[in-house]
Design an enzyme around this catalytic site. Sequence first.
Site, PDB file in Angstrom:
ATOM      1  N   PHE A 177       3.048   4.447  -1.551  1.00 31.14           N
ATOM      2  CA  PHE A 177       2.745   5.165  -2.789  1.00 31.14           C
ATOM      3  C   PHE A 177       3.349   6.352  -2.896  1.00 31.14           C
ATOM      4  O   PHE A 177       3.689   7.111  -1.595  1.00 31.14           O
ATOM      5  CB  PHE A 177       1.365   5.264  -3.205  1.00 31.14           C
ATOM      6  N   LYS A 219       3.122   3.115  -7.445  1.00 27.89           N
ATOM      7  CA  LYS A 219       2.967   2.117  -6.556  1.00 27.89           C
ATOM      8  C   LYS A 219       3.972   1.094  -6.645  1.00 27.89           C
ATOM      9  O   LYS A 219       4.375   1.118  -7.854  1.00 27.89           O
ATOM     10  CB  LYS A 219       1.518   1.642  -6.411  1.00 27.89           C
ATOM     11  N   HIS A 236      -5.592   6.353  10.889  1.00 27.34           N
ATOM     12  CA  HIS A 236      -4.499   6.479   9.986  1.00 27.34           C
ATOM     13  C   HIS A 236      -4.686   6.250   8.396  1.00 27.34           C
ATOM     14  O   HIS A 236      -3.869   6.446   7.655  1.00 27.34           O
ATOM     15  CB  HIS A 236      -3.224   5.555  10.502  1.00 27.34           C
ATOM     16  N   ASN A 296       0.707  -1.344   0.056  1.00 27.98           N
ATOM     17  CA  ASN A 296      -0.170  -0.082   0.192  1.00 27.98           C
ATOM     18  C   ASN A 296       0.929   1.129   0.183  1.00 27.98           C
ATOM     19  O   ASN A 296       0.303   2.346   0.150  1.00 27.98           O
ATOM     20  CB  ASN A 296      -1.103  -0.007   1.120  1.00 27.98           C
ATOM     21  N   ASN A 321       3.139   3.834  12.710  1.00 27.52           N
ATOM     22  CA  ASN A 321       3.395   2.485  13.376  1.00 27.52           C
ATOM     23  C   ASN A 321       4.493   2.643  14.297  1.00 27.52           C
ATOM     24  O   ASN A 321       5.718   2.625  14.238  1.00 27.52           O
ATOM     25  CB  ASN A 321       3.896   1.511  12.477  1.00 27.52           C
TER      26      ASN A 321
END
Lengths: 479, 142
Positions: free
Chosen positions: A203, A478, A402, A201, A328
């Site tokens: 990008f 991506k 988030h 995910n 995170n």
Amino acid sequence: MEIKLEKLDEYRWLIPKTGPMRVPGLIYSNDALMKEVKEDQSLAQVANVATLPGIVGHSLAMPDIHWGYGFPIGGVAAFDLDEGIVSPGGVGYDINCGCRLMTTLLRADEIRPMTKDLISALFKNIPTGVGSTGPLHLSNKDEAGVAVQGAAWAVKKGFGSTEDLDKTEDHGAMDGADPSLLSERAMKRGKDQLGTLGSGNHFIEIQAVEKIYDGQKARAYNLFEGQVVIFIHTGSRGFGHQICDDFLKEMSRDALKESFDLPDRQLACARLKSDQGRRYLAAMACAANYAWANRQILMHWTHETLLKALSINPKELGMSLLYDVCHNIAKKELHTIGGKQVMLCIHRKGATRSLPPGHPLLSEVYRDVGQPVLIPGSMGTRSYVLAGAEGAMAQSFGSTCHGAGRVLSRTKANKMAKGRAIHRELEDIGIFVQSRGKRTLKEEMPEAYKDISQVVEVVHQAGLAQKVARLRPLGVIKG
Amino acid sequence: MGSDKPDFSLLDHTADMGILVRGTNLKNLFEEAAKSMMHVMLKGAQGGKTQTIKLSVTGNDLPDLMVRWLGEILYLFEGEKTVATDISVDAISPSYLDATVQTIPFDPSLHEILSEIKAVTYHQIEVAKKGERWEARIIFDL
């Protein structure tokens, strides 16, 4: 496992304290999002986190909650420094996965005809994809420098400017990093992945500011309708993964000795005051700093690429960092509990810090207006800029959501996308996409994620963050 | 990454991916688990110079041994940029295994990455005997 839920109000659900839970669970959501949440195992994970030693307040989940491993993604948990624990699984493998948003002086209608070329240029210049390596190859000394100095290391090497550090969470470097604690494997994997986007995910997206919700804050953030902005989402790459993996294995072995009664082995943890707990935090800080350096370098290359592709000078492009946040992480922060200021270790596993105006941890640039909170959508959907709010300090240990949060597994997304040309579907709605992996576009298609506008509405209404601006994608690269 | 599909099925997980692997005995289960992981990750032809390596892995118990074993196979790819093509467990106990693994260099022109497995997690890990057969449930971080 059947999880009992009590609806407290329009945006909050309580999991009452039962069995081995030390505190209740609290989920921020709405009726529509909650239906999806009940379909996976994330509520059981909120309850599992509530069993960990030294947890304070509630085991929290943000509206983008979904089934993770160990902690739910979208989970927030605070631990007492004496009795509590730190859990590598409560931070995640991609330590300091996060976002960075840059504003420009360009207008979306000016660059629209060139979007495809800009995306191609970015795709050519930014290393992307599984295990991608870049042009930087770090010596041991430089790698240790990155691990300790974070974004400042990159600035010293000519990537960006010192002003960027004031617009980066923790000024782009977490204290206490100790590279001497890292395994040979972690050092090896970190050598050639600095300045790479990775896959999944992650990008880089060219976006347009579509709507301003709060004019005053938007001005302070240098945002205006129709403006071109650039969004980067990536983390600490294989370096962070290896550090998480090393400590999980170590703690998994020792958790048995410590007689922690863990409902899931992925919750392996160590007491914060133990040598192991301290070593993990010092190693985790190395990865957090690596991620900040990584995003700093990617920003610089994006800047260079846009200047060249558009044949304009830096003044005309006017690219400036708005902010960089991590989602995170585990951090020691001061919070008010029962009227007293207490230092706690806050785990944010897929959750963003949300500091209100006046908070002492904010640099002067945003002290009066509050911390910018960056919420990426999936390609094809909107992203948001929010501002930190007082409610987050009162309710969620200064945390908010988030992202959109997955709703379809990758297998289901692949099945649903079978026979479809996702890149063409996106192009039809004016979004140009280039990706390295064949499956990435299918797995990451917009339907695989929750409705981000509802996620953002929940945190806005619950007072965890305030809406400032909505961003529409124009083009995406991506891995 | 052999041509025969190992004995496993995919488990649906919202953010990540899991596998349910079956084996005729413990040794076979660990071999099938490693082959299944490679099958999920990559497809492609053999090529390049084959290397033979010996691996020894220790764990607290079978679930821990499984996570560490698959972690070693994954590291060959993530850290050494090699692809395990033949995986054979030579000796196994609940806390120890010896294996011989053939590897070839990873070559993007020969190998297509199907799913990037970033880590082998302990989440809901299970290794147990079910009737006459052995089964393992493993969830990967993608």
